[in-house]
Design an enzyme around this catalytic site. Sequence first.
Site, PDB file in Angstrom:
ATOM      1  N   GLY A  72      10.558   5.991   4.634  1.00 20.02           N
ATOM      2  CA  GLY A  72      11.847   5.820   5.280  1.00 20.02           C
ATOM      3  C   GLY A  72      11.797   4.929   6.508  1.00 20.02           C
ATOM      4  O   GLY A  72      12.791   4.315   6.876  1.00 20.02           O
ATOM      5  N   MET A  73      10.639   4.875   7.183  1.00 20.78           N
ATOM      6  CA  MET A  73      10.549   4.111   8.418  1.00 20.78           C
ATOM      7  C   MET A  73      10.060   2.692   8.210  1.00 20.78           C
ATOM      8  O   MET A  73      10.242   1.849   9.085  1.00 20.78           O
ATOM      9  CB  MET A  73       9.613   4.815   9.408  1.00 20.78           C
ATOM     10  CG  MET A  73      10.023   6.230   9.766  1.00 20.78           C
ATOM     11  SD  MET A  73      11.665   6.340  10.511  1.00 20.78           S
ATOM     12  CE  MET A  73      11.401   5.451  12.047  1.00 20.78           C
ATOM     13  N   GLY A  74       9.418   2.386   7.086  1.00 14.03           N
ATOM     14  CA  GLY A  74       8.914   1.037   6.910  1.00 14.03           C
ATOM     15  C   GLY A  74       8.016   0.912   5.701  1.00 14.03           C
ATOM     16  O   GLY A  74       7.979   1.771   4.819  1.00 14.03           O
TER      17      GLY A  74
ATOM     18  N   ASP B  67       0.156  13.880  12.633  1.00  7.35           N
ATOM     19  CA  ASP B  67       0.224  13.905  11.170  1.00  7.35           C
ATOM     20  C   ASP B  67      -1.180  13.848  10.575  1.00  7.35           C
ATOM     21  O   ASP B  67      -1.456  13.054   9.676  1.00  7.35           O
ATOM     22  CB  ASP B  67       1.081  12.747  10.658  1.00  7.35           C
ATOM     23  CG  ASP B  67       1.604  12.992   9.236  1.00  7.35           C
ATOM     24  OD1 ASP B  67       1.575  14.158   8.787  1.00  7.35           O
ATOM     25  OD2 ASP B  67       2.023  12.026   8.586  1.00  7.35           O
TER      26      ASP B  67
ATOM     27  N   LEU C 209       0.816  -1.202   0.000  1.00  9.10           N
ATOM     28  CA  LEU C 209       0.000   0.000   0.000  1.00  9.10           C
ATOM     29  C   LEU C 209       0.851   1.254   0.000  1.00  9.10           C
ATOM     30  O   LEU C 209       0.397   2.327  -0.393  1.00  9.10           O
ATOM     31  CB  LEU C 209      -0.927   0.011   1.220  1.00  9.10           C
ATOM     32  CG  LEU C 209      -1.989  -1.099   1.260  1.00  9.10           C
ATOM     33  CD1 LEU C 209      -2.742  -1.056   2.585  1.00  9.10           C
ATOM     34  CD2 LEU C 209      -2.952  -0.950   0.095  1.00  9.10           C
ATOM     35  N   GLY C 210       2.085   1.147   0.453  1.00 10.99           N
ATOM     36  CA  GLY C 210       2.975   2.304   0.493  1.00 10.99           C
ATOM     37  C   GLY C 210       4.260   1.954   1.196  1.00 10.99           C
ATOM     38  O   GLY C 210       4.367   0.928   1.881  1.00 10.99           O
TER      39      GLY C 210
ATOM     40  N   VAL D 252       3.975  -0.468   4.338  1.00  8.80           N
ATOM     41  CA  VAL D 252       2.601  -0.828   4.681  1.00  8.80           C
ATOM     42  C   VAL D 252       2.091  -1.796   3.620  1.00  8.80           C
ATOM     43  O   VAL D 252       2.130  -1.499   2.420  1.00  8.80           O
ATOM     44  CB  VAL D 252       1.694   0.410   4.751  1.00  8.80           C
ATOM     45  CG1 VAL D 252       0.277  -0.008   5.143  1.00  8.80           C
ATOM     46  CG2 VAL D 252       2.233   1.420   5.750  1.00  8.80           C
TER      47      VAL D 252
END
Length: 705
Positions: free
Chosen positions: A25-27, A137, A21-22, A29
């Site tokens: 930089g952090m991980g 966010d 899904l996306g 999905v």
Amino acid sequence: MERLLSSDPSLIGGHRLAGRLGAGGMGVVYLARSPHGAWCALKVIRAEYADDHGFRARFRREAELASRLTSRWTVPVVAADADARSPWLATAYVPGPSLAEAVALHGPWPEDRLRGLGTALAEALDGVHAAGLVHRDVKPANVLLAADGPRLIDFGIARAVGATALTTDGSVVGSPGYLSPEQARGHTVGPPSDVFSLGCVLAHTATGLPPFGTGGAAAVLYRTVHEEPDLDGVPEGLDGIVRRCLAKEPERRPSARELRETFGEFAADAWLPERLPALVAARAARVLDLPVPEPTVVTGPSPAAAPETPASPTRRRLLVAGAAAGVTAVGGAGAWWQWGRRNSASANPGSPRRSRHGVALLGSPDGPFFAAHRRGALLAVEQHNRDPRRTVDLVLRTADDRGTAAGSAEAAERLAADPDVSVVIAAGTNATVPAALPVCTEARLPVLVTRADTEGLNNVKTTTALVLRSTRTIGPHAAFRYLNRVVKPARTVVVHDRATEAASLATVRFVTLHPNLDSETVLEEVAAGEDFAAAARRIAARPDDAVLFAGVRPDRAAACARALRAAGHRGARTAGEHVLAPVFLAVGEDWRIGTGYTDAGADPRTRAFAAAFRARHKRPPGPWAAEAYDAVRFAAHGLAALAGDGRSALRSELLRTPWQGVTRRVSFEATSQFFDAGDGNGGFLYRVTGGTARFVARSADIGDA
């Protein structure tokens, strides 16, 4: 949604992955099907960010808090594992478009639909805040549209991840255009920050445009802090409450609960504008057509799915085994390291037995400053090994990173595989040094960074690195001191060259959003590909205003210098060290440049070092020679205090107490572990004159009588 990569696992925690899904930089999905057959969005945090045990504790705590959320407008947490090698969290999947996509495709919403949206999102935030979380966010892309109402996603996770990416003044977690002024400044945020972001979302949905405009992130952040929002187009009945949400002072904003009462009841049967119900239905239908996913990684379950499985050998062990088997070529063509001069233990067989520690200098021999680094480091090693009081011996090696990120990673692997290497002095660039850090982190090999200054190095808790200078996060500090203590202008214009926006954004943000300049500060943006003539004419309308050029390309700085001179600007002009190249020096007469390196031949506090350097190498020390000298001596100071394995414990030892070098005081802030640049420590000022940059003073000495 994108297809799974061949490197993606097929299963995580019993969840079958169907697609991406996306990714960020952090991980990553993933869209996944749970063991019970329900679709979910499964977010996996990259393993390197989870090396910090504090992160896992925060992730576990906030996942537990998020699982208690009961609002119908938030997506429930269905599973999580904070102890997996790559921690993950799964939430219910909402098969609808985002609010950002809906507004982009079909335009602004009418007032009655805006009220329904506001009611639902305020109720969602009320629940998030009641659970002890702050979203941080809230933006249109994080609002998904379902047939029965909107859903706010990614709650709590932004806070858990942001807490690991050590945020201080100058660092921002969130999305420019939707974050609050206090968040833009890098300050601690609470529930009022989410209310501000909700006001931005409602304004965008009402007008089709973000309330603080578009353009570069620096300009948007600047307008968020200093200017009023553009609410032209917001319905009259909502203008007042949206303005209250967008108050600069957090205490003046309404609470999420007050917003619920203001917006009224949610009408589930008529909440979407025309044409959007069809879009929502079409997106939901896509999930029904998804095939059963094929396996990707077929070597067994993912680490997250089977945490009890014994860990595979570490990268370091495999590398050491490879080296033992003769994989690493040593000597002759392609050799990756070289010994320095013999240490004194081997030269004097009768001397006391001491432990030997390899100090590796990582960089490109073809780089403009590598030779100066090597000579400064070699002088430090030789002086150390001649000291009869020493308790350890040092050996200097060099490793060629070929001037590329790939070469840096490969060289770091070879260094990590050698148990005799105790510390790496990273003499490379912003492009090469970050690539070496993951390998060194896994091998617990300390890295001392001398020259690189990218903001990406600030995430120190996920590496074994210590940065021995202030990075671009606080900009050219000596230039700030010069403006504040010597020039004292009424106004300073910060010229943001968007040709290098990513590299210069941190400096622009630090200057324009924080009181680091005593003068009034204004921002002048110049687009990539645009010349500086128009900006220079606007600046020269007040010819005595000071200028801070925030770009990093020497040719663009030269173009700015020419334009200012042609426009008749008379004020002070300053920049950072990256502009220092012949193309700029030829036209930058009388500019002041803030750097992270001294001129050891001109700095009165490095006279002894400069004399020793000339005696040893028959030439004056070049840029970064004294900084490399300090880096080796700082490492030796830490190694001498340790007993046993210097590699695993050195970084902690170096963080323990400040140390005074010939160029600066090396100490680190207790919480952030950033280099402590207080009172101008580690900054130097140069003046361009006659086509050359000449040393003026240390930052701490600027303006002293």
